[in-house]
Scaffold this motif. Structure first.
Motif, PDB file in Angstrom:
ATOM      1  N   ILE A  98      59.097  66.126  -7.814  1.00  0.00           N
ATOM      2  CA  ILE A  98      58.214  65.352  -8.698  1.00  0.00           C
ATOM      3  C   ILE A  98      59.020  64.209  -9.320  1.00  0.00           C
ATOM      4  O   ILE A  98      60.224  64.354  -9.561  1.00  0.00           O
ATOM      5  CB  ILE A  98      57.601  66.289  -9.789  1.00  0.00           C
ATOM      6  CG1 ILE A  98      56.580  65.554 -10.651  1.00  0.00           C
ATOM      7  CG2 ILE A  98      58.677  66.924 -10.657  1.00  0.00           C
ATOM      8  CD1 ILE A  98      55.755  66.484 -11.525  1.00  0.00           C
ATOM      9  N   ASP A  99      58.359  63.070  -9.544  1.00  0.00           N
ATOM     10  CA  ASP A  99      59.035  61.949 -10.193  1.00  0.00           C
ATOM     11  C   ASP A  99      59.215  62.237 -11.682  1.00  0.00           C
ATOM     12  O   ASP A  99      58.474  63.037 -12.255  1.00  0.00           O
ATOM     13  CB  ASP A  99      58.207  60.660 -10.046  1.00  0.00           C
ATOM     14  CG  ASP A  99      58.264  60.101  -8.634  1.00  0.00           C
ATOM     15  OD1 ASP A  99      59.045  60.642  -7.821  1.00  0.00           O
ATOM     16  OD2 ASP A  99      57.532  59.126  -8.354  1.00  0.00           O
ATOM     17  N   ALA A 100      60.171  61.531 -12.291  1.00  0.00           N
ATOM     18  CA  ALA A 100      60.480  61.790 -13.696  1.00  0.00           C
ATOM     19  C   ALA A 100      59.550  61.059 -14.651  1.00  0.00           C
ATOM     20  O   ALA A 100      59.558  61.311 -15.846  1.00  0.00           O
ATOM     21  CB  ALA A 100      61.921  61.393 -13.980  1.00  0.00           C
ATOM     22  N   ASP A 101      58.723  60.132 -14.128  1.00  0.00           N
ATOM     23  CA  ASP A 101      57.975  59.249 -15.033  1.00  0.00           C
ATOM     24  C   ASP A 101      56.562  59.731 -15.353  1.00  0.00           C
ATOM     25  O   ASP A 101      55.764  58.987 -15.905  1.00  0.00           O
ATOM     26  CB  ASP A 101      57.920  57.833 -14.445  1.00  0.00           C
ATOM     27  CG  ASP A 101      57.235  57.806 -13.095  1.00  0.00           C
ATOM     28  OD1 ASP A 101      56.840  58.870 -12.598  1.00  0.00           O
ATOM     29  OD2 ASP A 101      57.097  56.705 -12.525  1.00  0.00           O
ATOM     30  N   LEU A 102      56.263  60.980 -14.973  1.00  0.00           N
ATOM     31  CA  LEU A 102      54.960  61.609 -15.257  1.00  0.00           C
ATOM     32  C   LEU A 102      53.782  60.894 -14.591  1.00  0.00           C
ATOM     33  O   LEU A 102      52.644  61.032 -15.046  1.00  0.00           O
ATOM     34  CB  LEU A 102      54.720  61.728 -16.766  1.00  0.00           C
ATOM     35  CG  LEU A 102      55.531  62.821 -17.475  1.00  0.00           C
ATOM     36  CD1 LEU A 102      55.250  62.800 -18.971  1.00  0.00           C
ATOM     37  CD2 LEU A 102      55.225  64.203 -16.917  1.00  0.00           C
ATOM     38  N   GLN A 103      54.053  60.141 -13.536  1.00  0.00           N
ATOM     39  CA  GLN A 103      52.919  59.581 -12.781  1.00  0.00           C
ATOM     40  C   GLN A 103      52.251  60.711 -11.993  1.00  0.00           C
ATOM     41  O   GLN A 103      51.070  60.646 -11.684  1.00  0.00           O
ATOM     42  CB  GLN A 103      53.402  58.481 -11.841  1.00  0.00           C
ATOM     43  CG  GLN A 103      53.685  57.180 -12.567  1.00  0.00           C
ATOM     44  CD  GLN A 103      53.716  56.011 -11.613  1.00  0.00           C
ATOM     45  OE1 GLN A 103      54.735  55.775 -10.974  1.00  0.00           O
ATOM     46  NE2 GLN A 103      52.626  55.294 -11.524  1.00  0.00           N
ATOM     47  N   ASP A 104      53.062  61.719 -11.650  1.00  0.00           N
ATOM     48  CA  ASP A 104      52.533  62.914 -10.986  1.00  0.00           C
ATOM     49  C   ASP A 104      52.422  64.005 -12.054  1.00  0.00           C
ATOM     50  O   ASP A 104      53.381  64.246 -12.786  1.00  0.00           O
ATOM     51  CB  ASP A 104      53.500  63.414  -9.899  1.00  0.00           C
ATOM     52  CG  ASP A 104      53.995  62.280  -9.015  1.00  0.00           C
ATOM     53  OD1 ASP A 104      53.189  61.405  -8.678  1.00  0.00           O
ATOM     54  OD2 ASP A 104      55.196  62.286  -8.684  1.00  0.00           O
ATOM     55  N   HIS A 202      45.091  62.742 -10.008  1.00  0.00           N
ATOM     56  CA  HIS A 202      44.908  61.383 -10.493  1.00  0.00           C
ATOM     57  C   HIS A 202      46.280  60.816 -10.819  1.00  0.00           C
ATOM     58  O   HIS A 202      47.043  61.424 -11.571  1.00  0.00           O
ATOM     59  CB  HIS A 202      44.010  61.399 -11.732  1.00  0.00           C
ATOM     60  CG  HIS A 202      43.939  60.073 -12.415  1.00  0.00           C
ATOM     61  ND1 HIS A 202      43.217  59.029 -11.904  1.00  0.00           N
ATOM     62  CD2 HIS A 202      44.532  59.620 -13.553  1.00  0.00           C
ATOM     63  CE1 HIS A 202      43.356  57.986 -12.705  1.00  0.00           C
ATOM     64  NE2 HIS A 202      44.149  58.312 -13.705  1.00  0.00           N
ATOM     65  N   ARG A 203      46.605  59.673 -10.221  1.00  0.00           N
ATOM     66  CA  ARG A 203      47.919  59.060 -10.451  1.00  0.00           C
ATOM     67  C   ARG A 203      47.907  58.304 -11.774  1.00  0.00           C
ATOM     68  O   ARG A 203      47.191  57.316 -11.934  1.00  0.00           O
ATOM     69  CB  ARG A 203      48.219  58.108  -9.303  1.00  0.00           C
ATOM     70  CG  ARG A 203      49.536  57.386  -9.445  1.00  0.00           C
ATOM     71  CD  ARG A 203      50.511  57.837  -8.414  1.00  0.00           C
ATOM     72  NE  ARG A 203      51.666  56.981  -8.326  1.00  0.00           N
ATOM     73  CZ  ARG A 203      52.905  57.438  -8.268  1.00  0.00           C
ATOM     74  NH1 ARG A 203      53.138  58.730  -8.333  1.00  0.00           N
ATOM     75  NH2 ARG A 203      53.910  56.612  -8.137  1.00  0.00           N
ATOM     76  N   ASP A 204      48.699  58.811 -12.730  1.00  0.00           N
ATOM     77  CA  ASP A 204      48.742  58.174 -14.045  1.00  0.00           C
ATOM     78  C   ASP A 204      49.688  56.986 -14.066  1.00  0.00           C
ATOM     79  O   ASP A 204      50.413  56.753 -13.117  1.00  0.00           O
ATOM     80  CB  ASP A 204      49.219  59.199 -15.082  1.00  0.00           C
ATOM     81  CG  ASP A 204      48.096  60.112 -15.502  1.00  0.00           C
ATOM     82  OD1 ASP A 204      46.955  59.635 -15.590  1.00  0.00           O
ATOM     83  OD2 ASP A 204      48.363  61.307 -15.720  1.00  0.00           O
ATOM     84  N   GLU A 205      49.675  56.313 -15.190  1.00  0.00           N
ATOM     85  CA  GLU A 205      50.645  55.234 -15.368  1.00  0.00           C
ATOM     86  C   GLU A 205      51.989  55.829 -15.764  1.00  0.00           C
ATOM     87  O   GLU A 205      52.033  56.918 -16.338  1.00  0.00           O
ATOM     88  CB  GLU A 205      50.162  54.293 -16.482  1.00  0.00           C
ATOM     89  CG  GLU A 205      49.273  53.191 -15.946  1.00  0.00           C
ATOM     90  CD  GLU A 205      48.789  52.269 -17.034  1.00  0.00           C
ATOM     91  OE1 GLU A 205      49.629  51.608 -17.644  1.00  0.00           O
ATOM     92  OE2 GLU A 205      47.568  52.233 -17.251  1.00  0.00           O
ATOM     93  N   ARG A 206      53.051  55.121 -15.479  1.00  0.00           N
ATOM     94  CA  ARG A 206      54.394  55.526 -15.905  1.00  0.00           C
ATOM     95  C   ARG A 206      54.371  55.741 -17.416  1.00  0.00           C
ATOM     96  O   ARG A 206      53.881  54.894 -18.157  1.00  0.00           O
ATOM     97  CB  ARG A 206      55.360  54.425 -15.492  1.00  0.00           C
ATOM     98  CG  ARG A 206      56.737  54.564 -16.009  1.00  0.00           C
ATOM     99  CD  ARG A 206      57.596  53.462 -15.448  1.00  0.00           C
ATOM    100  NE  ARG A 206      58.369  53.943 -14.310  1.00  0.00           N
ATOM    101  CZ  ARG A 206      59.454  54.691 -14.442  1.00  0.00           C
ATOM    102  NH1 ARG A 206      59.882  55.016 -15.632  1.00  0.00           N
ATOM    103  NH2 ARG A 206      60.111  55.094 -13.376  1.00  0.00           N
ATOM    104  N   VAL A 207      54.896  56.895 -17.860  1.00  0.00           N
ATOM    105  CA  VAL A 207      54.760  57.240 -19.274  1.00  0.00           C
ATOM    106  C   VAL A 207      55.588  56.315 -20.171  1.00  0.00           C
ATOM    107  O   VAL A 207      55.174  55.957 -21.271  1.00  0.00           O
ATOM    108  CB  VAL A 207      55.102  58.743 -19.496  1.00  0.00           C
ATOM    109  CG1 VAL A 207      56.574  59.033 -19.260  1.00  0.00           C
ATOM    110  CG2 VAL A 207      54.702  59.188 -20.873  1.00  0.00           C
TER     111      VAL A 207
HETATM  112 MG    MG Z   1      56.773  55.982 -10.799  1.00  0.00          MG
END
Ligand code: MG
Ligand code: UDP
Length: 340
Positions: A98-104, A202-207
């Motif tokens: 998982i990516d670190a930016d909470l997009q997932d 749902h793909r969120d925006e980078r936190v």
């Molecule tokens: Mg990202």
């Protein structure tokens, strides 16, 4: 397929590069999501040579979160190489990335695990139901990328699936056994052909913070994707060569007719057009050859794509699943333990 049982262990690999701003929010959501699964787990935070406070923050979080493991690479090796380091270090029967930016959304990991266990799947892809939060440019380039990859690699490549996925230990071992140097996991994983399923999200925006994927890294990923799986660009060079060769004949014939009719003009235009055209074709061909020769060169060198400088899991490697996991210490020892 790995056997599902009460002792199911889960590794969650999180590659991160200069993510000091996103890290607190990530921990806040990832920890409850994983604690709630009831299975034993480890979070493998792969610090991809961050220059900000990422390493410091990770150490702080580790004080109160023993399941957090820190694998620090010696330098910035890139997202895919960081994922490779994480996969090599992971010990779980299932490994999520998982990516670190909470997009997932981390809350989907338990859903992925349940699906894998219930249906006996080796791969569960996180598939984006929509990309409305991405920029128009990112959406269009991503659309083109997946369209091309499905044509090159095959229909098994799910469109709109990035690096948010769950793998069984068997699939991880199969990936680790591959000799590839410039891994592109979103293509390699479907190519393995293991039974797979999907979870949509749902793909969120980078936190917080900025993207760590500037255009240059996106282009590198696209070039790696194409050259790893296809020799078609080399054939394109051949076809361009054939095309320019025959167009020169046509041009010569046309010039001859013009000369016969008696309307010879100084010919600067046609000369320059032909020169530029051929020069362009030649440079394209040389460039394409260079891409593949570069790859052959790095493959022959067999240099590791990452070096683990530090692994917070200080216990000696146990069992075959820990093979290749992080080097403790430094210098020559680090190199011995470097991954490929
Ligand atoms: Mg990202
Ligand atoms: N990342 C990394 N090394 C790099 C670039 C990115 O480990 O050289 C990580 C980054 O910290 C993040 C993930 O890869 O966890 C995806 O990057 P990002 O979210 O910036 O990409 P985007 O979503 O904008 O395509």
């Amino acid at each position: 397929m790995s056997e599902a049982s009460s002792t199911t262990t889960l590794s969650v690999v999180v590659p991160m590069y200069n993510e000091e701003e996103a890290l607190p929010a990530l921990v806040e959501r990832l920890r409850p999501a994983l604690d709630g699964t009831g299975v034993s787990y480890e979070v493998v935070a792969v610090d991809d040579g961050s220059a900000d406070r990422t390493a410091e923050l990770l150490e702080e979080f580790r004080q109160t979160w023993p399941e957090l493991r820190i694998v620090k690479l010696r330098g910035n090796s890139g997202h895919q190489a960081a994922l490779t380091a994480g996969l090599h270090s992971s010990k779980g029967a299932y490994v999520a990335s998982i990516d670190a930016d909470l997009q997932d959304p981390p809350e989907k990991i338990p859903e992925m695990l349940d699906l894998a266990v219930a249906e006996g799947l080796d791969i569960v892809y996180g598939v984006r139901s929509d990309r409305s939060t991405d920029t128009g440019f990112k959406r269009r380039t991503a659309g083109l990328y997946y369209w091309l990859m499905r044509r090159i690699v095959g229909k098994q490549v799910p469109s709109q699936a990035g690096d948010f996925r769950l793998l069984s230990r068997e699939a991880v071992e199969a990936l680790k056994a591959l000799p590839d140097q410039h891994q592109v996991y979103r293509l390699l994983v479907p190519w393995l052909g293991f039974p797979s399923g999907e979870v949509t999200y749902h793909r969120d925006e980078r936190v917080a913070g900025e993207t760590k994927y500037p255009l240059s890294k996106m282009i590198r990923l696209a070039v790696d994707s194409i050259t790893n799986f296809s020799a078609a660009p080399l054939r394109l060079a051949t076809w361009l060569g054939v095309f320019s060769f025959f167009s020169c004949f046509v041009l010569m014939a046309v010039t001859f007719v013009i000369w016969l009719v008696g309307h010879t003009v100084p010919g600067w235009t046609s000369l320059f057009v032909a020169m530029l055209f051929l020069g362009g074709v030649q440079l394209i061909c040389v460039g394409l050859l260079g891409e593949y020769i570069g790859r052959i060169y790095t493959a022959v060198q067999r240099r590791p794509t990452f070096f683990i400088g530090y692994d917070s899991d200080a216990s000696p490697a146990k069992g075959p699943e820990a093979k290749g996991s992080g080097a403790k210490g430094s210098g020559a020892k680090g190199r011995e333990n470097a991954g490929v």
